[in-house]
Design a protein around this motif. Structure first.
Motif, PDB file in Angstrom:
ATOM      1  N   GLU A 156       0.747  -1.142   0.005  1.00 37.62           N
ATOM      2  CA  GLU A 156       0.107  -0.011   0.004  1.00 37.62           C
ATOM      3  C   GLU A 156       0.858   1.117   0.056  1.00 37.62           C
ATOM      4  O   GLU A 156       0.312   2.283  -0.383  1.00 37.62           O
ATOM      5  N   GLU A 157       2.231   1.162   0.311  1.00 40.85           N
ATOM      6  CA  GLU A 157       3.193   2.322   0.357  1.00 40.85           C
ATOM      7  C   GLU A 157       3.819   2.509  -0.796  1.00 40.85           C
ATOM      8  O   GLU A 157       4.425   3.469  -1.014  1.00 40.85           O
ATOM      9  N   ILE A 158       3.420   1.739  -2.054  1.00 38.05           N
ATOM     10  CA  ILE A 158       4.220   2.150  -3.198  1.00 38.05           C
ATOM     11  C   ILE A 158       3.233   2.287  -4.338  1.00 38.05           C
ATOM     12  O   ILE A 158       1.862   1.492  -4.218  1.00 38.05           O
ATOM     13  N   GLU A 159       3.492   2.896  -5.337  1.00 31.12           N
ATOM     14  CA  GLU A 159       2.613   3.021  -6.587  1.00 31.12           C
ATOM     15  C   GLU A 159       3.325   2.462  -7.688  1.00 31.12           C
ATOM     16  O   GLU A 159       4.570   2.698  -7.766  1.00 31.12           O
ATOM     17  N   ILE A 160       2.782   1.386  -8.430  1.00 36.68           N
ATOM     18  CA  ILE A 160       3.367   0.578  -9.600  1.00 36.68           C
ATOM     19  C   ILE A 160       3.113   1.704 -10.886  1.00 36.68           C
ATOM     20  O   ILE A 160       2.000   1.814 -11.305  1.00 36.68           O
ATOM     21  N   VAL A 161       4.086   2.059 -11.732  1.00 34.94           N
ATOM     22  CA  VAL A 161       3.949   2.958 -12.690  1.00 34.94           C
ATOM     23  C   VAL A 161       4.149   2.080 -13.966  1.00 34.94           C
ATOM     24  O   VAL A 161       5.406   1.601 -13.993  1.00 34.94           O
ATOM     25  N   GLU A 162       3.516   2.180 -15.215  1.00 29.12           N
ATOM     26  CA  GLU A 162       3.880   1.446 -16.432  1.00 29.12           C
ATOM     27  C   GLU A 162       4.056   2.324 -17.784  1.00 29.12           C
ATOM     28  O   GLU A 162       3.269   3.213 -17.706  1.00 29.12           O
ATOM     29  N   LYS A 163       4.965   1.885 -18.451  1.00 28.92           N
ATOM     30  CA  LYS A 163       5.130   2.561 -19.779  1.00 28.92           C
ATOM     31  C   LYS A 163       5.614   1.795 -20.693  1.00 28.92           C
ATOM     32  O   LYS A 163       6.665   0.685 -20.328  1.00 28.92           O
ATOM     33  N   GLU A 164       5.697   2.039 -21.854  1.00 26.99           N
ATOM     34  CA  GLU A 164       6.383   1.306 -23.111  1.00 26.99           C
ATOM     35  C   GLU A 164       7.913   1.961 -22.989  1.00 26.99           C
ATOM     36  O   GLU A 164       7.852   3.195 -22.842  1.00 26.99           O
ATOM     37  N   ALA A 165       8.778   1.216 -22.953  1.00 25.12           N
ATOM     38  CA  ALA A 165      10.296   1.441 -23.019  1.00 25.12           C
ATOM     39  C   ALA A 165      11.007   0.831 -23.827  1.00 25.12           C
ATOM     40  O   ALA A 165      10.899  -0.336 -24.012  1.00 25.12           O
ATOM     41  N   LEU A 166      12.297   1.480 -24.212  1.00 25.11           N
ATOM     42  CA  LEU A 166      13.386   0.692 -25.041  1.00 25.11           C
ATOM     43  C   LEU A 166      14.414  -0.174 -24.032  1.00 25.11           C
ATOM     44  O   LEU A 166      14.883   0.655 -23.310  1.00 25.11           O
ATOM     45  N   LEU A 167      14.307  -1.247 -23.800  1.00 26.62           N
ATOM     46  CA  LEU A 167      14.852  -1.857 -22.751  1.00 26.62           C
ATOM     47  C   LEU A 167      16.079  -2.473 -23.390  1.00 26.62           C
ATOM     48  O   LEU A 167      16.470  -2.563 -24.352  1.00 26.62           O
TER      49      LEU A 167
ATOM     50  N   LEU B 150      17.306  -5.919 -24.048  1.00 28.25           N
ATOM     51  CA  LEU B 150      17.150  -6.755 -25.148  1.00 28.25           C
ATOM     52  C   LEU B 150      16.542  -6.185 -26.271  1.00 28.25           C
ATOM     53  O   LEU B 150      16.954  -6.323 -27.404  1.00 28.25           O
ATOM     54  N   GLY B 151      15.363  -5.410 -26.073  1.00 26.25           N
ATOM     55  CA  GLY B 151      14.796  -5.003 -27.388  1.00 26.25           C
ATOM     56  C   GLY B 151      15.677  -3.939 -28.022  1.00 26.25           C
ATOM     57  O   GLY B 151      15.624  -3.804 -29.208  1.00 26.25           O
ATOM     58  N   ASN B 152      16.513  -3.293 -27.318  1.00 29.38           N
ATOM     59  CA  ASN B 152      17.725  -2.319 -27.935  1.00 29.38           C
ATOM     60  C   ASN B 152      18.610  -2.849 -28.696  1.00 29.38           C
ATOM     61  O   ASN B 152      19.166  -2.185 -29.666  1.00 29.38           O
ATOM     62  N   LYS B 153      18.657  -4.363 -28.510  1.00 26.75           N
ATOM     63  CA  LYS B 153      19.690  -4.999 -29.591  1.00 26.75           C
ATOM     64  C   LYS B 153      19.202  -5.627 -30.679  1.00 26.75           C
ATOM     65  O   LYS B 153      19.865  -5.921 -31.762  1.00 26.75           O
ATOM     66  N   LEU B 154      17.751  -5.149 -30.863  1.00 22.84           N
ATOM     67  CA  LEU B 154      16.995  -5.813 -32.250  1.00 22.84           C
ATOM     68  C   LEU B 154      17.325  -4.840 -33.377  1.00 22.84           C
ATOM     69  O   LEU B 154      17.674  -3.675 -33.104  1.00 22.84           O
ATOM     70  N   THR B 155      16.849  -5.129 -34.400  1.00 25.14           N
ATOM     71  CA  THR B 155      17.084  -4.007 -35.677  1.00 25.14           C
ATOM     72  C   THR B 155      15.662  -4.508 -36.513  1.00 25.14           C
ATOM     73  O   THR B 155      15.437  -5.584 -36.966  1.00 25.14           O
ATOM     74  N   PRO B 156      14.711  -3.686 -36.331  1.00 22.39           N
ATOM     75  CA  PRO B 156      14.829  -2.253 -35.691  1.00 22.39           C
ATOM     76  C   PRO B 156      14.536  -2.686 -34.095  1.00 22.39           C
ATOM     77  O   PRO B 156      14.061  -3.858 -33.653  1.00 22.39           O
ATOM     78  N   PRO B 157      14.905  -1.533 -33.313  1.00 23.54           N
ATOM     79  CA  PRO B 157      14.769  -1.828 -31.817  1.00 23.54           C
ATOM     80  C   PRO B 157      13.330  -1.937 -31.515  1.00 23.54           C
ATOM     81  O   PRO B 157      12.303  -1.543 -32.199  1.00 23.54           O
ATOM     82  N   GLN B 158      12.939  -2.758 -30.265  1.00 21.83           N
ATOM     83  CA  GLN B 158      11.498  -3.216 -30.155  1.00 21.83           C
ATOM     84  C   GLN B 158      11.541  -2.620 -28.638  1.00 21.83           C
ATOM     85  O   GLN B 158      12.156  -3.061 -27.780  1.00 21.83           O
ATOM     86  N   THR B 159      10.403  -2.083 -28.298  1.00 22.22           N
ATOM     87  CA  THR B 159       9.912  -1.492 -26.937  1.00 22.22           C
ATOM     88  C   THR B 159       9.155  -2.810 -26.370  1.00 22.22           C
ATOM     89  O   THR B 159       8.582  -3.401 -26.807  1.00 22.22           O
ATOM     90  N   SER B 160       9.057  -2.598 -25.082  1.00 25.36           N
ATOM     91  CA  SER B 160       8.223  -3.467 -23.962  1.00 25.36           C
ATOM     92  C   SER B 160       7.724  -2.778 -22.941  1.00 25.36           C
ATOM     93  O   SER B 160       7.915  -1.532 -22.705  1.00 25.36           O
ATOM     94  N   LEU B 161       6.691  -3.286 -22.433  1.00 22.32           N
ATOM     95  CA  LEU B 161       6.257  -2.718 -21.391  1.00 22.32           C
ATOM     96  C   LEU B 161       6.884  -2.811 -20.058  1.00 22.32           C
ATOM     97  O   LEU B 161       7.362  -4.025 -19.791  1.00 22.32           O
ATOM     98  N   PHE B 162       7.195  -1.657 -19.386  1.00 21.94           N
ATOM     99  CA  PHE B 162       8.008  -1.678 -18.166  1.00 21.94           C
ATOM    100  C   PHE B 162       7.208  -1.245 -16.998  1.00 21.94           C
ATOM    101  O   PHE B 162       6.841  -0.309 -17.072  1.00 21.94           O
ATOM    102  N   SER B 163       7.341  -1.791 -15.742  1.00 19.00           N
ATOM    103  CA  SER B 163       6.900  -1.023 -14.745  1.00 19.00           C
ATOM    104  C   SER B 163       7.922  -0.962 -13.598  1.00 19.00           C
ATOM    105  O   SER B 163       8.975  -1.747 -13.506  1.00 19.00           O
ATOM    106  N   TRP B 164       7.816   0.093 -12.887  1.00 20.66           N
ATOM    107  CA  TRP B 164       8.712   0.598 -11.709  1.00 20.66           C
ATOM    108  C   TRP B 164       7.696   1.126 -10.444  1.00 20.66           C
ATOM    109  O   TRP B 164       6.641   1.404 -10.842  1.00 20.66           O
TER     110      TRP B 164
END
Length: 274
Positions: free
Chosen positions: A153-164, A166-180
């Motif tokens: 209850e003391e934290i909030e999880i935020v999500e967004k599409e990001a270039l991470l 492994l995805g950054n090593k692809l051609t073309p680069p591929q984003t993924s959903l990331f939460s923090w």
């Protein structure tokens, strides 16, 4: 294909391959710790425990699981992941000596039916996986110290599409959903950052609650996502990115707690503290 760093798994999941630690060979047990390397690990961990105990400091070694260890069902059908791989070699070698080695693979597997704990396009755990690992190790430390442990209850999880990573090593680069995770009412802040990149990066955090114990944490990139949580559990935290324990720093700051964190695939190289 030889040299390609990214392995295509099932349902769009990506995994690491052809890295310097040879993670695929580690997982299949084709690459293991030698007897000499196991002895090096034992000497290092025994020395850490003994030397820190002499200073009145408790030591904890956290091993962050590889993504493959949590989500083997998304690996290609011909991918082998064995129970005698490097991490279990080390854990089993440490058991007779009761060394403080902690590997939260079971607790993460328990939560994965409820949450996604690693992004599809990254090797690291996300904010949810990191928070579960944080609570796991803090509950171990709480047996020895009166510390504050954040609850869901003391934290909030935020999500967004990001270039991470492994995805950054692809051609073309591929984003993924990331939460923090963000602490809703933080009491701690970073008061020093040497702005280092990778090895040698050092930060110091300070909590308004000065009655909590102090900690030194020697770590790799897996600790990054849980720094906001760790800051809330200690009065002061010294974070240094290195696989080694820096005894000069320990002598200078005299913490109550020392935590080492290392991802599973890095265990193939025993660290040299001195």
């Amino acid at each position: 294909m030889s040299g390609i760093k990214v392995l295509d798994g099932k349902d769009g999941w990506l995994f690491l391959q052809n890295d310097t630690n040879r993670v695929v060979e580690q997982n299949s047990s084709a690459l293991q710790l030698t007897e000499s390397e196991i002895k090096k690990w034992l000497r290092t961990l025994e020395a850490r425990v003994a030397m820190l105990k002499n200073r009145g400091i408790k030591y904890y070694f956290l091993i962050a699981p590889n993504k493959e260890s949590i989500y083997p069902e998304y690996l290609p059908d011909d991918y082998k992941i064995n129970d005698d791989r490097v991490v279990y070699q080390l854990i089993n070698a440490c058991k007779p000596y009761h060394l403080p080695v902690y590997y939260p693979v079971d607790i993460l597997k328990l939560y994965k039916s409820e949450y996604q704990l690693y992004p599809t396009g990254d090797t690291h755990w996300n904010g949810i996986g990191g928070f579960i690992a944080y609570k796991y190790v803090m509950n171990i430390i709480k047996k020895d110290f009166n510390i504050n442990i954040l609850d869901w209850e003391e934290i909030e999880i935020v999500e967004k599409e990001a270039l991470l990573d492994l995805g950054n090593k692809l051609t073309p680069p591929q984003t993924s959903l990331f939460s923090w995770g963000m602490v809703k009412q933080p009491r701690a802040q970073i008061i020093y950052d040497n702005k280092g990149i990778n090895s040698g990066h050092m930060r110091v955090t300070l909590n308004k609650n000065t009655s909590l114990p102090t900690a030194a944490i020697f770590h790799d990139s897996f600790i990054e996502i849980i720094i906001p949580f760790l800051m809330e559990s200690f009065s002061k935290v010294y974070l240094l990115r290195t696989p080694c324990v820096d005894y000069d720093l320990i002598e200078e700051i005299n913490p109550d707690v020392v935590i080492s964190e290392l991802v599973e695939r890095f265990l193939i190289q025993p660290p040299v503290d001195f």
